[in-house]
Scaffold this motif. Sequence first.
Motif, PDB file in Angstrom:
ATOM      1  N   LEU A 145      11.651   5.539   1.788  1.00  0.00           N
ATOM      2  CA  LEU A 145      10.306   5.160   2.720  1.00  0.00           C
ATOM      3  C   LEU A 145      10.860   4.123   3.554  1.00  0.00           C
ATOM      4  O   LEU A 145      12.505   3.182   3.338  1.00  0.00           O
ATOM      5  CB  LEU A 145       9.772   4.852   1.775  1.00  0.00           C
ATOM      6  CG  LEU A 145       8.703   4.900   0.986  1.00  0.00           C
ATOM      7  CD1 LEU A 145       7.962   4.457   0.250  1.00  0.00           C
ATOM      8  CD2 LEU A 145       7.920   5.433   1.495  1.00  0.00           C
ATOM      9  N   ASP A 146      10.725   4.241   4.603  1.00  0.00           N
ATOM     10  CA  ASP A 146      11.516   3.020   5.709  1.00  0.00           C
ATOM     11  C   ASP A 146      11.476   1.816   5.004  1.00  0.00           C
ATOM     12  O   ASP A 146      12.305   1.272   5.590  1.00  0.00           O
ATOM     13  CB  ASP A 146      10.497   3.165   7.362  1.00  0.00           C
ATOM     14  CG  ASP A 146      11.100   4.275   7.597  1.00  0.00           C
ATOM     15  OD1 ASP A 146      12.222   5.038   7.314  1.00  0.00           O
ATOM     16  OD2 ASP A 146      10.173   5.148   8.825  1.00  0.00           O
ATOM     17  N   ILE A 147      10.525   1.289   4.967  1.00  0.00           N
ATOM     18  CA  ILE A 147       9.757   0.399   4.593  1.00  0.00           C
ATOM     19  C   ILE A 147      10.759  -0.291   2.939  1.00  0.00           C
ATOM     20  O   ILE A 147      10.540  -1.707   3.016  1.00  0.00           O
ATOM     21  CB  ILE A 147       8.035  -0.107   3.939  1.00  0.00           C
ATOM     22  CG1 ILE A 147       8.058   0.878   3.641  1.00  0.00           C
ATOM     23  CG2 ILE A 147       7.826  -0.682   5.677  1.00  0.00           C
ATOM     24  CD1 ILE A 147       7.065   0.709   2.157  1.00  0.00           C
ATOM     25  N   ALA A 158       1.002  -1.030   0.137  1.00  0.00           N
ATOM     26  CA  ALA A 158      -0.313  -0.320   0.088  1.00  0.00           C
ATOM     27  C   ALA A 158       1.031   0.872  -0.109  1.00  0.00           C
ATOM     28  O   ALA A 158       0.924   2.091  -0.289  1.00  0.00           O
ATOM     29  CB  ALA A 158      -0.740  -0.085   1.500  1.00  0.00           C
ATOM     30  N   GLN A 159       1.772   1.504   0.941  1.00  0.00           N
ATOM     31  CA  GLN A 159       2.638   2.243   0.855  1.00  0.00           C
ATOM     32  C   GLN A 159       3.421   2.699  -0.550  1.00  0.00           C
ATOM     33  O   GLN A 159       3.877   3.558  -0.926  1.00  0.00           O
ATOM     34  CB  GLN A 159       3.834   2.239   2.162  1.00  0.00           C
ATOM     35  CG  GLN A 159       3.393   2.413   3.529  1.00  0.00           C
ATOM     36  CD  GLN A 159       4.448   2.789   4.569  1.00  0.00           C
ATOM     37  OE1 GLN A 159       5.095   3.194   4.258  1.00  0.00           O
ATOM     38  NE2 GLN A 159       3.905   2.181   5.037  1.00  0.00           N
ATOM     39  N   VAL A 160       3.722   1.539  -1.086  1.00  0.00           N
ATOM     40  CA  VAL A 160       4.914   1.856  -2.728  1.00  0.00           C
ATOM     41  C   VAL A 160       4.101   2.267  -3.327  1.00  0.00           C
ATOM     42  O   VAL A 160       3.692   3.215  -4.146  1.00  0.00           O
ATOM     43  CB  VAL A 160       5.562   0.269  -2.718  1.00  0.00           C
ATOM     44  CG1 VAL A 160       6.145  -0.067  -3.831  1.00  0.00           C
ATOM     45  CG2 VAL A 160       7.143  -0.121  -1.417  1.00  0.00           C
ATOM     46  N   ALA A 161       2.533   1.460  -3.577  1.00  0.00           N
ATOM     47  CA  ALA A 161       1.929   1.641  -4.550  1.00  0.00           C
ATOM     48  C   ALA A 161       1.138   3.752  -4.157  1.00  0.00           C
ATOM     49  O   ALA A 161       1.266   4.363  -5.246  1.00  0.00           O
ATOM     50  CB  ALA A 161       0.247   1.499  -4.273  1.00  0.00           C
ATOM     51  N   GLU A 162       1.471   3.651  -2.695  1.00  0.00           N
ATOM     52  CA  GLU A 162       1.021   5.258  -2.589  1.00  0.00           C
ATOM     53  C   GLU A 162       1.876   6.040  -3.062  1.00  0.00           C
ATOM     54  O   GLU A 162       1.196   7.651  -4.434  1.00  0.00           O
ATOM     55  CB  GLU A 162       0.516   5.342  -1.577  1.00  0.00           C
ATOM     56  CG  GLU A 162       0.759   7.151  -0.722  1.00  0.00           C
ATOM     57  CD  GLU A 162      -0.404   7.984  -1.293  1.00  0.00           C
ATOM     58  OE1 GLU A 162      -0.950   7.217  -1.438  1.00  0.00           O
ATOM     59  OE2 GLU A 162      -0.118   9.235  -1.553  1.00  0.00           O
ATOM     60  N   GLU A 163       3.162   5.557  -3.174  1.00  0.00           N
ATOM     61  CA  GLU A 163       4.618   7.211  -3.872  1.00  0.00           C
ATOM     62  C   GLU A 163       4.810   7.104  -5.198  1.00  0.00           C
ATOM     63  O   GLU A 163       4.701   7.696  -5.512  1.00  0.00           O
ATOM     64  CB  GLU A 163       5.731   6.043  -3.055  1.00  0.00           C
ATOM     65  CG  GLU A 163       6.944   6.873  -3.110  1.00  0.00           C
ATOM     66  CD  GLU A 163       6.680   8.258  -2.398  1.00  0.00           C
ATOM     67  OE1 GLU A 163       6.460   8.065  -1.281  1.00  0.00           O
ATOM     68  OE2 GLU A 163       7.298   8.977  -2.988  1.00  0.00           O
ATOM     69  N   PHE A 164       3.997   5.215  -5.728  1.00  0.00           N
ATOM     70  CA  PHE A 164       3.822   5.855  -7.620  1.00  0.00           C
ATOM     71  C   PHE A 164       2.849   6.421  -7.822  1.00  0.00           C
ATOM     72  O   PHE A 164       2.740   7.459  -9.069  1.00  0.00           O
ATOM     73  CB  PHE A 164       3.782   4.032  -7.913  1.00  0.00           C
ATOM     74  CG  PHE A 164       5.315   3.309  -8.184  1.00  0.00           C
ATOM     75  CD1 PHE A 164       5.394   2.516  -6.983  1.00  0.00           C
ATOM     76  CD2 PHE A 164       5.796   3.436  -9.416  1.00  0.00           C
ATOM     77  CE1 PHE A 164       6.174   2.284  -7.676  1.00  0.00           C
ATOM     78  CE2 PHE A 164       6.494   3.166  -9.724  1.00  0.00           C
ATOM     79  CZ  PHE A 164       7.282   1.803  -8.699  1.00  0.00           C
ATOM     80  N   SER A 165       1.610   6.510  -6.678  1.00  0.00           N
ATOM     81  CA  SER A 165       0.478   7.135  -7.450  1.00  0.00           C
ATOM     82  C   SER A 165       0.553   8.881  -7.185  1.00  0.00           C
ATOM     83  O   SER A 165      -0.035  10.081  -7.671  1.00  0.00           O
ATOM     84  CB  SER A 165      -1.068   6.181  -6.710  1.00  0.00           C
ATOM     85  OG  SER A 165      -1.975   7.509  -6.388  1.00  0.00           O
ATOM     86  N   ARG A 166       1.684   8.793  -6.107  1.00  0.00           N
ATOM     87  CA  ARG A 166       2.072  10.458  -5.995  1.00  0.00           C
ATOM     88  C   ARG A 166       2.816  11.132  -6.991  1.00  0.00           C
ATOM     89  O   ARG A 166       2.484  12.316  -6.884  1.00  0.00           O
ATOM     90  CB  ARG A 166       2.577  10.703  -5.076  1.00  0.00           C
ATOM     91  CG  ARG A 166       2.484  11.435  -3.618  1.00  0.00           C
ATOM     92  CD  ARG A 166       2.454  11.408  -2.336  1.00  0.00           C
ATOM     93  NE  ARG A 166       4.332  10.826  -1.763  1.00  0.00           N
ATOM     94  CZ  ARG A 166       5.152  11.920  -2.114  1.00  0.00           C
ATOM     95  NH1 ARG A 166       5.122  13.308  -2.071  1.00  0.00           N
ATOM     96  NH2 ARG A 166       6.290  11.363  -1.865  1.00  0.00           N
ATOM     97  N   HIS A 167       2.907  10.381  -8.080  1.00  0.00           N
ATOM     98  CA  HIS A 167       3.517  10.973  -8.513  1.00  0.00           C
ATOM     99  C   HIS A 167       3.123  10.970 -10.202  1.00  0.00           C
ATOM    100  O   HIS A 167       4.147  10.564 -11.266  1.00  0.00           O
ATOM    101  CB  HIS A 167       5.218  10.615  -8.579  1.00  0.00           C
ATOM    102  CG  HIS A 167       6.176  10.870  -7.329  1.00  0.00           C
ATOM    103  ND1 HIS A 167       6.029   9.735  -6.701  1.00  0.00           N
ATOM    104  CD2 HIS A 167       6.799  12.219  -7.439  1.00  0.00           C
ATOM    105  CE1 HIS A 167       7.005  11.109  -5.240  1.00  0.00           C
ATOM    106  NE2 HIS A 167       6.996  12.262  -6.020  1.00  0.00           N
ATOM    107  N   GLY A 168       2.132  10.230  -9.547  1.00  0.00           N
ATOM    108  CA  GLY A 168       1.264   9.847 -11.391  1.00  0.00           C
ATOM    109  C   GLY A 168       2.082   9.061 -12.483  1.00  0.00           C
ATOM    110  O   GLY A 168       1.432   9.199 -12.892  1.00  0.00           O
TER     111      GLY A 168
END
Lengths: 438, 438
Positions: free
Chosen positions: A422-424, A373-383
């Motif tokens: 990201l920490d993870i 979820a965190q990784v996907a959020e990072e991709f999403s944040r940059h479109g």
Amino acid sequence: MKPGGALTVGLLGCGVVGTEVVRLLREQADDLAARIGVPLHLGGVAVRRLDKPRPGVDPDLLTTDAVGLVTRDDIDIVVEVIGGIEPARGLVLAAMKAGKAVISANKALLAEDGETLFGAAREYGADLYYEASVAGAIPLLRPLRESLVGDHVHKVLGIVNGTTNYILDQMDTHGAGFTEALEEAQTLGYAEADPTADVEGFDAAAKAAILAQLAFHSPVRAADVHREGITEVSAADMASAQAMGCVVKLLAICERVPAADGNGRNGRGVSVRVYPAMIPRSHPLASVREAYNAVFVEAESAGRLMFYGAGAGGAPTASAVLGDLVAVARNKVNGTRGPAETTYAALPVLPMGETITRYHVQLDVADRSGVLAQVAEEFSRHGVSIQAVRQEGHGDDAQLVIVTHRADDAALAATVAGLSGLDIVRNVASVMRVEGDD
Amino acid sequence: MKPGGALTVGLLGCGVVGTEVVRLLREQADDLAARIGVPLHLGGVAVRRLDKPRPGVDPDLLTTDAVGLVTRDDIDIVVEVIGGIEPARGLVLAAMKAGKAVISANKALLAEDGETLFGAAREYGADLYYEASVAGAIPLLRPLRESLVGDHVHKVLGIVNGTTNYILDQMDTHGAGFTEALEEAQTLGYAEADPTADVEGFDAAAKAAILAQLAFHSPVRAADVHREGITEVSAADMASAQAMGCVVKLLAICERVPAADGNGRNGRGVSVRVYPAMIPRSHPLASVREAYNAVFVEAESAGRLMFYGAGAGGAPTASAVLGDLVAVARNKVNGTRGPAETTYAALPVLPMGETITRYHVQLDVADRSGVLAQVAEEFSRHGVSIQAVRQEGHGDDAQLVIVTHRADDAALAATVAGLSGLDIVRNVASVMRVEGDD
């Protein structure tokens, strides 16, 4: 032209390619005369050292006075196989100024200063042919210059460096690492003792610049080409590519970038880049093995074309020079000249950040819930939109493999920077572009 | 040429290809003018019926008087996309006699009567270009005519019919039988309702004749080409090919046959043939999928080259026509003409019996000792050397699969006749040639 009607050739350089040119001029003399209409006569060979043994070359033809040779009254056509920028550039310009047709196998020169050379050819009404400068014997520039002139090229995607293709092919088929494959290529003579020009992509970038100039009628220099070599390609990358049904190739890519509103046939610029990328095994370029070259062209009407063959070597390169020799000699006999190069479209070379492609990103991650979820959020944040995700290993070996949809390079770079923070995410293990599947 | 300097084109035929040519002439007008130096103007379109709707074509340009069009004073270049022998031949000859340059996409005509057309082009000093007649948009004839003129072609090996490649590809990848794959090809529009010209190899034979003429500068007509279609290729043949690491392709092969004593660069003649054959999966032609075409060329200096792309279709064929249009228009502007075709080498086409290749022979045999010895003895008696033998099945299903070394076709035919007469051979299940691995 001589009184008897023969055309006289002055040869600059007598290394591997030059020696083959001399041999073919002698052995194919009858065929060449039949096809040109008059015989070709070798009038002189400029070399740096007169004392080196040159089997098959008449010593009386040798001279160290290259400038004298290219301006000699009886010389009609100058063949330049010296390579490098100087003295080649000065000699080629002097030859055209003196009204000689010029054939060059010099990719560095054409990629460094094509516009000056094309301008001189136009100014002096001289032919300048350079089929041998890209992809050896493969007839590629002539189709681009002449067969596809009634068409509209969208993209050129090529394997234009045999050394790196040999190394990557060994890594793919035998699981070799880069260093091991490079050493083998050096032992077999596919790679030089100093392999920098090949493995760092400089050679491919020069060829990409020449191809982009021709395909898009725009000025592109080697220095404009985004360039990444293959030294960082790892056995793990090859394995990841295989898991995706792909293979890693060093690609030279020249592409029109459409305007944001989709209007305008020329697009808003061109993207010209060289880097290792994954391509699907079903793509015609994927089956180009060993040191072979191949160039894939997508044009509006012609569709997808591919040209394949030996990209280097004395005989193949000399074959390309001979094809050009027949063309310029025929032009001389007919009192005309071939199509001149122009950069009339004048499309700008866009920065790498505006290049749009797909990406394969491999992350070492913590093995706990919520990571995806965190990784996907990072991709999403940059479109950057994700096409597929796969988890591999677990515990300390846990990896996420993400394949994206098409995105621009700047957004991907920002995503990667964000992921690193990201920490993870313990490590961004690899980022590789995916080409050839659109 | 018109007073304003434009060149005027007369178009014969306005079907799928003709309509695309009209569209490209309009849409690419600026690019074409930039590359030729003067604009191209469409002066008339000859059709059989005036009442058919032709979107995008100015009705005022249409005429049913084709003879009038090709001899009209203001026409500079005639583009023939009618197809078939007559009236195309008469129109093309009349056009050249009237001093027009001619571009033809007509493989049947070029393969039936190339020598007459080449002779007329020489006699009247007219350009005759026909890139679109073989392998659609793939720039192939121009490289053979122009880029490889300084080289010596040994062999041309091509997939030049998209319909049969589609069918064989379906049989290979999905295990389909011939009839099933043909029906699918018909449904998808890859095969015609009457598929004879494709599946019996007539289309490929015409293209083989054109390629052989160009590659070997010798007169070769479609009727000279040994031709076998793909209707007898079975699912069992595909499975056998797969077991050998091969794939079955319909190949057009044009090859110099060396003199028995190995002397003479031209050889003692040419072998030109079309048949389904096994080729190794590692061969570049093996990965040519679906309805794509590709032609592999082996030349003395250039080595191995391959040209790949869409072999048919309106837009790809029109793209090839446009490339020719630019070339002949440039010649007109320069007051010159392109290289004329000649058949100066005049090599004879050898009978199929003298063709040398390898064979894959599958025999239903009695399952008892001594069978292999008798079979081997039969091959040996005719001088055909065996490279590998494999037994499959047993009892009533016992089969021997034999792969030979290179042998001439007459010796192989005699061997097969001999095998059929042996008590222990119940049936010669299949004989297929093996190409592309020498």
